[in-house]
Every structure is written in C-alpha cells, then in structure tokens.
Design an enzyme around this catalytic site. Sequence first.
Site, PDB file in Angstrom:
ATOM      1  N   GLY A  75       0.838  -1.391  -0.063  1.00 35.96           N
ATOM      2  CA  GLY A  75      -0.017   0.221  -0.011  1.00 35.96           C
ATOM      3  C   GLY A  75       0.879   1.192  -0.064  1.00 35.96           C
ATOM      4  O   GLY A  75       1.945   1.172  -0.601  1.00 35.96           O
ATOM      5  N   SER A  76       0.335   2.144   0.885  1.00 34.39           N
ATOM      6  CA  SER A  76       0.880   3.708   0.447  1.00 34.39           C
ATOM      7  C   SER A  76       2.310   3.581   1.401  1.00 34.39           C
ATOM      8  O   SER A  76       2.384   2.869   2.459  1.00 34.39           O
ATOM      9  CB  SER A  76       0.109   4.727   0.885  1.00 34.39           C
ATOM     10  OG  SER A  76      -0.299   4.630   2.336  1.00 34.39           O
ATOM     11  N   THR A  77       3.153   4.480   0.907  1.00 29.99           N
ATOM     12  CA  THR A  77       4.166   5.129   1.862  1.00 29.99           C
ATOM     13  C   THR A  77       3.890   5.171   3.150  1.00 29.99           C
ATOM     14  O   THR A  77       4.714   5.040   4.119  1.00 29.99           O
ATOM     15  CB  THR A  77       5.420   5.689   1.164  1.00 29.99           C
ATOM     16  OG1 THR A  77       5.721   5.259  -0.146  1.00 29.99           O
ATOM     17  CG2 THR A  77       6.450   6.080   1.905  1.00 29.99           C
ATOM     18  N   ALA A  78       2.867   6.365   3.227  1.00 33.74           N
ATOM     19  CA  ALA A  78       2.702   7.029   4.449  1.00 33.74           C
ATOM     20  C   ALA A  78       2.140   5.887   5.396  1.00 33.74           C
ATOM     21  O   ALA A  78       2.663   5.747   6.737  1.00 33.74           O
ATOM     22  CB  ALA A  78       1.483   7.766   4.340  1.00 33.74           C
ATOM     23  N   VAL A  79       1.466   4.912   5.029  1.00 40.04           N
ATOM     24  CA  VAL A  79       0.871   3.860   5.842  1.00 40.04           C
ATOM     25  C   VAL A  79       1.916   2.718   6.346  1.00 40.04           C
ATOM     26  O   VAL A  79       2.227   2.413   7.503  1.00 40.04           O
ATOM     27  CB  VAL A  79      -0.417   2.636   5.412  1.00 40.04           C
ATOM     28  CG1 VAL A  79      -0.493   1.746   6.441  1.00 40.04           C
ATOM     29  CG2 VAL A  79      -1.362   3.834   5.024  1.00 40.04           C
ATOM     30  N   GLY A  80       2.933   2.479   5.226  1.00 46.39           N
ATOM     31  CA  GLY A  80       4.229   1.762   5.550  1.00 46.39           C
ATOM     32  C   GLY A  80       4.880   2.210   6.704  1.00 46.39           C
ATOM     33  O   GLY A  80       5.522   1.554   7.341  1.00 46.39           O
ATOM     34  N   GLU A 120       5.471  -3.474   0.495  1.00 48.54           N
ATOM     35  CA  GLU A 120       5.959  -3.158  -0.732  1.00 48.54           C
ATOM     36  C   GLU A 120       4.748  -1.858  -0.823  1.00 48.54           C
ATOM     37  O   GLU A 120       3.636  -1.747  -0.886  1.00 48.54           O
ATOM     38  CB  GLU A 120       5.264  -4.000  -1.595  1.00 48.54           C
ATOM     39  CG  GLU A 120       5.670  -3.879  -3.311  1.00 48.54           C
ATOM     40  CD  GLU A 120       4.554  -3.489  -4.255  1.00 48.54           C
ATOM     41  OE1 GLU A 120       4.377  -2.279  -4.530  1.00 48.54           O
ATOM     42  OE2 GLU A 120       3.878  -4.271  -4.575  1.00 48.54           O
ATOM     43  N   CYS A 161       1.201   0.235  -8.314  1.00 42.72           N
ATOM     44  CA  CYS A 161       2.513   0.802  -7.620  1.00 42.72           C
ATOM     45  C   CYS A 161       3.657   0.965  -8.480  1.00 42.72           C
ATOM     46  O   CYS A 161       4.683   1.929  -8.462  1.00 42.72           O
ATOM     47  CB  CYS A 161       2.860  -0.105  -6.433  1.00 42.72           C
ATOM     48  SG  CYS A 161       1.651   0.035  -5.078  1.00 42.72           S
TER      49      CYS A 161
END
Length: 497
Positions: free
Chosen positions: A243-248, A265, A299
């Site tokens: 998912g998103s980098t922010a959530v990562g 990822e 992505c």
Amino acid sequence: MQQSETITKSYLNGEVVEGKSFINGEWVEGKSNRIYKDLNPYDRSIIAETQLASKEQTVRAFEVAEEAQKEWAKSSVEERNEVIKKASEYLTEHREEIVQLISRETGGTLLKANIEHGLAMAVLLEALNYTDQLGKVNEVPGGPEGKVNKIYRLPLGVISSISPFNFPVNLSMRSIIPAIALGNAVVHKPDIQVGLVGGVILAKAFEYAGLPAGVFNMLLTDIEEIGDEMLTNPIPRSISFTGSTAVGRHIGSIAGKNFKRVSLELGGNSPFVVLSDADIDQAVNAAIFGKFIHQGQICMIINRIIVHKNIHDEFVAKFTDKVKGLAYGDPQDPNTVIGPLVNEQQLQKAIGFIDLAKQEGATMVLEGKREGNVLTPSIITNVKNDSKVAQSELFGPIALIIRAETDDEAVKLANETDHGLSSAIFTSDLEKGEKYALAIDSGMTHVNDQTVNDAPNIPFGGTKASGMGRFGNPWVIDEYTTMKWISVQTKFRDFPF
C-alpha cells in the site's frame, strides 16, 4: 451517477458470493454494528453488503491462528503441496466467474482481470517449488572438536497480511501462500472495497483445498473498526503490507517497537527513460501499456516519462495520437482500456493532480475529462522533475513527460525521487541500457520494456521509500521462516576453568 440500492449479486459455483469473514474454518457475520456497502466502481451499484468484523473477532482470529499454526508447522511437504494443488484447482475451475468478479469489484478491465488471475496462479503454483525448504537441515563445520552444527529452517509463526484495492487477488496471494507453504498461519485483511476478490474468494479456495481450520483466517473490516490491531496484536511475528508509503511508515514504526518483521511493498514513482537512440515506436507502445493499464492504479505504473530532447517532440506526437484512440468506459466491455477509478476520492485526487500541473506551469497536450466515474487520459508536457506533481504518485490515467538534455541527465532525473520500486529504459544499445539500469536506484529496472512486470521467481521489491523485503522464490523463504542453530557435542570438551 446515482448509486443503485439493488444488490447485483455475484455467483461462484452456483452460490452467491457473500461478504462474510472466515475465522477458524467457519463463515461468520461480523459483530460490528456497521454495514459496508461494496460498490461497483463503474456504476456504483451494490455488489454486496457486509457486516464488518469487530476488534474482538480480530483478536479471536489471531488466537485461533496461533493454535492452528502449532499443528500446521508439523505438516509434511506432501500435505502442504496437496493444499496448494487443490486451491489451484478451485481457482482454475472458476476462472471465468472470478475474472468477472475482479472486473466488477475493482473496476478493472477484463484484460486486467485476466492478467491478475494469471499472476495469482503463478504465485500459487511457484510455492510447490519451495515447500521442501521447511525443516531443511544444513550442517556446517566449526567449533571445538566433536561439535556438529545443524542449521534448521523453521516456520516464523503467525503472519498478519494486509492487501490493497488495486490487484487484490495477486497481492493477497503473494503474501498468503508463501506463509502457508512454509508452515505458518495467516490472518488476512483485504481492503474492504475489494473484500470479495481480495478475501472471500481466497478463503473459499483454501476451504475447498482442505486447509486445516485456523491456518487461514480472513477478516472483512476496516481501520475505523479495528484500529491498529493487525499491527499491535502480540501474536503475529511478521506484518506483510502492500500500500501507501505513509501507511508503511506507520507500520514500520509499530513493528520496530515490537520487534516484528515486516514485508512492505509501498508507493512508487517509476521513471520510464527514453534515451536518444531508442526505437520511438516501440517506446511509445510500451509506455501506453505501462501508463494506462488499470487506469494507472498500480504501484509499479509509469509515473514519469523522461525523454531525450532529440526525440522528445516525435515521441509526444506519436504517444498522443495513440492515447487519443484508447477506448474508455464500461470495464466489462472487452474493448475497454480505461475503466473507472476505484472510488470518488481517488477520482477527485487525480483531477486535483491535473489542476496542480496547470498551476505549476506545465502544458496540457491532452486534458482528461470526467465521464461518469471514468477519467479519460491526460498527457502533460513541460513538467519539471522537481515539481510537486512529478514527485507525487499519481495513481490515475495521467502521463507526465519530462525533457532531458542528455542521456546521462535522463538517468539523473530518474533517480531524483524518494521512491525506488520499478523503472525502465529504452535504447538500441543493450550494453548501455544495462549499464544505466544498474545506475538507477530502484529494486527493478527493465531494458526495452515498461515498468509493470512481475514473476513468481524474481526478487520483487523496492528501495528507499518504496519498501523493504522481497517477494519471489527463493527470497520470500527468508521472509517467512527463521533459522535455528542446534549444536551437538559428540566428544566431551575441556573447559579452561
């Protein structure tokens, strides 16, 4: 387009596909007081209504997974292979129904749905090639006389799996099946927007395959209902997230504090570099596919097209001419290339990027228009590589084209991003192409191809803010197992005191 309150039901093997969670081998209604309406992105009709699973049910899923895993860890290679083969049988027999449901629930075209089913099947069948790695013992020399060192590969335990809305079958399967094949149990939460194909279909496949109860658990719920329970629960030893980098980043901070492994990822800003000696027609063909498949909601999708100045204008002209001919509309129409974005929020976000590009002084060669819930393609030139729009992950049918003065500058521009998932280079000099490919800081670079490539036997993953860890055989084996050293002293040793 108004939402229809009539549920347009989906069927699999003659039965209605319902929005139920799967816990300890049983299909259960959620215990939340909230009902989620699963909408078709194209016409906003209701596909299913789901009573969301509660936090308490999530806790229960981890508890049963922990117990089930203890026995599953003792399973034989033959038992695990049989489950994989039977799950494959189920997904193969119901391919057409599943493809139709992927298209309806994700808004993807039939081409995209077929590609996704094929990728998921490849990941599933590749697991047959490494089930024998579990319990494998290697002996290594060293230590006092008479010491035998044995290195055992053991299951990690319980895996927390969280998958996204864009390729839910494939991106769920690539976390779930390696974990199960290597003796782990899984608690899986698909994006609720695609809960049927990202969760229910997979649970049905494993149920058909005879996987013991509790080894795979699937929750139809959302963050509002369960908060960070998928991350903070003490039972899972690893968190797999796409998912998103922010959530990562959020997941990474929690996992770090709790000493959990992560496979992340995350977002991408994939450059498509067209060098001065490239075959323009081939580069255009590749760029069309790598930019517009699934409306750009991938992505790995091409985010920036970087073209050498000598061929820039010809590339833009040919690219624009071909994009204008792309069919858009109903994803169930086999001729459609551009379908709807997944929801209203994503659609408005994409339109916002078009407006941002205008504000930043870029040139609108082709401006996308909203047609129902479909956004038609946009082509934008004179984009500055350090502009906000170029440094954003667009996730929509918007092509940004950046002019490079030299081949070296093109590669330099490609690297000027916080992300590093996929990339591509077009050139007639393959040796030069490979040299430049190594110079691009991303997990994957494709010479004379586009950026959206995947296979079950390559190290799939990114660098920088695009994540950490690798999927694919054999690299994924290390993600879902742990090594244990057992030494056996066959001769009594002398100690200094």
